[in-house]
Design a protein around this motif. Structure first.
Motif, PDB file in Angstrom:
ATOM      1  N   ASN A  34      56.123 -38.160 -44.967  1.00 24.83           N
ATOM      2  CA  ASN A  34      56.896 -38.625 -43.808  1.00 24.83           C
ATOM      3  C   ASN A  34      57.456 -37.436 -43.035  1.00 24.83           C
ATOM      4  O   ASN A  34      57.566 -36.339 -43.564  1.00 24.83           O
ATOM      5  CB  ASN A  34      58.032 -39.536 -44.274  1.00 24.83           C
ATOM      6  N   ALA A  35      57.803 -37.698 -41.774  1.00 26.19           N
ATOM      7  CA  ALA A  35      58.404 -36.635 -40.965  1.00 26.19           C
ATOM      8  C   ALA A  35      59.805 -36.335 -41.485  1.00 26.19           C
ATOM      9  O   ALA A  35      60.555 -37.252 -41.812  1.00 26.19           O
ATOM     10  CB  ALA A  35      58.464 -37.076 -39.507  1.00 26.19           C
ATOM     11  N   LEU A  36      60.134 -35.066 -41.599  1.00 24.60           N
ATOM     12  CA  LEU A  36      61.442 -34.671 -42.122  1.00 24.60           C
ATOM     13  C   LEU A  36      62.414 -34.427 -40.978  1.00 24.60           C
ATOM     14  O   LEU A  36      62.027 -33.964 -39.911  1.00 24.60           O
ATOM     15  CB  LEU A  36      61.302 -33.399 -42.953  1.00 24.60           C
ATOM     16  N   THR A  37      63.676 -34.717 -41.235  1.00 21.19           N
ATOM     17  CA  THR A  37      64.700 -34.393 -40.243  1.00 21.19           C
ATOM     18  C   THR A  37      64.967 -32.887 -40.328  1.00 21.19           C
ATOM     19  O   THR A  37      64.556 -32.225 -41.291  1.00 21.19           O
ATOM     20  CB  THR A  37      66.020 -35.127 -40.554  1.00 21.19           C
ATOM     21  N   ALA A  38      65.692 -32.376 -39.333  1.00 17.15           N
ATOM     22  CA  ALA A  38      66.034 -30.951 -39.332  1.00 17.15           C
ATOM     23  C   ALA A  38      66.773 -30.584 -40.619  1.00 17.15           C
ATOM     24  O   ALA A  38      66.466 -29.577 -41.269  1.00 17.15           O
ATOM     25  CB  ALA A  38      66.882 -30.636 -38.110  1.00 17.15           C
ATOM     26  N   ASP A  39      67.733 -31.421 -41.011  1.00 10.22           N
ATOM     27  CA  ASP A  39      68.510 -31.136 -42.223  1.00 10.22           C
ATOM     28  C   ASP A  39      67.630 -31.116 -43.471  1.00 10.22           C
ATOM     29  O   ASP A  39      67.763 -30.248 -44.325  1.00 10.22           O
ATOM     30  CB  ASP A  39      69.628 -32.176 -42.400  1.00 10.22           C
ATOM     31  N   GLN A  40      66.725 -32.104 -43.559  1.00 13.42           N
ATOM     32  CA  GLN A  40      65.834 -32.152 -44.723  1.00 13.42           C
ATOM     33  C   GLN A  40      64.955 -30.907 -44.786  1.00 13.42           C
ATOM     34  O   GLN A  40      64.742 -30.332 -45.854  1.00 13.42           O
ATOM     35  CB  GLN A  40      64.950 -33.406 -44.652  1.00 13.42           C
ATOM     36  N   LEU A  41      64.467 -30.484 -43.620  1.00 10.18           N
ATOM     37  CA  LEU A  41      63.619 -29.288 -43.564  1.00 10.18           C
ATOM     38  C   LEU A  41      64.369 -28.064 -44.099  1.00 10.18           C
ATOM     39  O   LEU A  41      63.855 -27.303 -44.919  1.00 10.18           O
ATOM     40  CB  LEU A  41      63.207 -29.034 -42.123  1.00 10.18           C
TER      41      LEU A  41
END
Ligand code: 8YV
Length: 321
Positions: A34-41
């Motif tokens: 899934n696409a990651l949010t900035a924070d997850q990245l």
């Protein structure tokens, strides 16, 4: 403690690429896909030596500035690098690489599919059949535009533009192009060069966009430029959605000012402008340009070739920052 460089991969990648990753690196692959949010990245980058990322992962200056110091390289699983702030990476001394060349043929094939699909009304035909609405052959049914003899106007005559031209030529199309610089004659293969984009638009029976997404090309195909196109005209996009003003194109397709469009890329993917879903004359694909076994393997291997080079003290062959 492993001596292998640690890599975070933001998506699942082809099996052969995964095998090589696991053999040569301490790899953490986001198998959720899934696409990651900035924070997850930023969180996932913790303790990593490198990242393998792919659009639509967004690595703007905000994300790059927050990456841990351990991150020395970002390998883009793409030729386009508009999702990464290269200046910010440069400032932090992070190498960025991409995958040019290996997806040229696959993307040119999709451009041809879009040209054919849009000109010959393939989607309407499919829909008619599958809804069991076809009541038989008629001389006036689903009449499209023939490729033979039509002028294909290519905006951005790089590798993919040239590969599309070669294929379109075999279909009997006449090739016109605009590019930041004119190609050497042997590379033009008889194509007509137009010094300005506006001169190119005037001759576009079919306009195919092959430029990178940059601040200069953002919203290039706007309402005013659409009005400069001859009628009927067909618009094809395999580059980036940002190059097109969606509202203007949708309006022109509704009015039949543009006869048809073939689109593989969209601003805000995967949330395309709602207006496209309603249009019979829009032939739409979900960003399939590079989606072949050969190309996706080659893209993955190219990411690894670049990282291999960087982690053995050589320069990366496809370094963009
Ligand atoms: C990819 C692309 O499918 O390379 C590019 O720039 O647009 C495509 O090859 C896309 O980047 C997602 O990985």
């Amino acid at each position: 403690v492993s001596a292998k460089p640690r890599i975070f991969v933001t998506r699942r990648v082809p099996e052969a690429v995964t095998d090589r990753l696991q053999r040569d690196y301490d790899a953490n692959i986001n198998t959720d896909d899934n696409a990651l949010t900035a924070d997850q990245l930023v969180t996932q980058a913790d303790g990593m030596d490198a990242l393998i990322v792919t659009p639509p992962d967004k690595l703007g200056a905000d994300v790059i500035e927050r990456l841990p110091d351990s991150v020395r390289a970002i390998a883009c699983f793409s030729v386009g690098t508009n999702h990464v702030d290269l200046e910010a990476a440069k400032k932090r001394g992070i190498a960025v690489t991409n995958t040019p060349g290996v997806l040229t043929d696959a993307t040119a094939e999709i451009a041809m599919l879009l040209i054919l699909g849009a000109c010959r009304r393939a989607w309407e035909g499919q829909k008619m059949l599958r809804r069991r609405d076809w009541d038989g052959w008629k001389p006036t049914q689903l009449i499209g535009l023939e490729l033979t003899g039509r002028r294909l106007a290519i905006f951005g005559m790089g590798r993919i533009g040239q590969a599309t031209a070669a294929r379109a030529r075999a279909f009997g199309m006449e090739i016109h192009y605009h590019n930041r610089s004119r190609l050497p004659e042997e590379q033009e293969q008889g194509a007509t060069y137009h010094e300005t984009p506006d001169q190119l638009l005037e001759v576009a029976d079919v306009l195919s966009l092959h430029c990178p997404a940059t601040p200069e090309t953002q919203g290039f195909l706007n309402a005013q430029r659409i009005e400069a196109l001859p009628a009927p005209t067909v618009v094809i996009n395999t580059s980036r959605g940002d190059v097109v003003d969606d509202a203007a194109l949708i309006d022109a397709l509704k009015r039949q000012r543009v006869a048809a469009a073939g689109l593989d890329v969209f601003a805000g993917e995967p949330n395309l402008h709602d207006g496209y879903y309603e249009l019979e004359n829009a032939y739409l694909l979900p960003h399939l340009g590079s989606a072949t076994v050969e190309t996706r393997n080659a893209m993955g291997f190219m990411c690894l070739d670049n990282l291999d080079a960087l982690f053995t003290g050589r320069d990366a062959p496809n370094r963009v920052a």
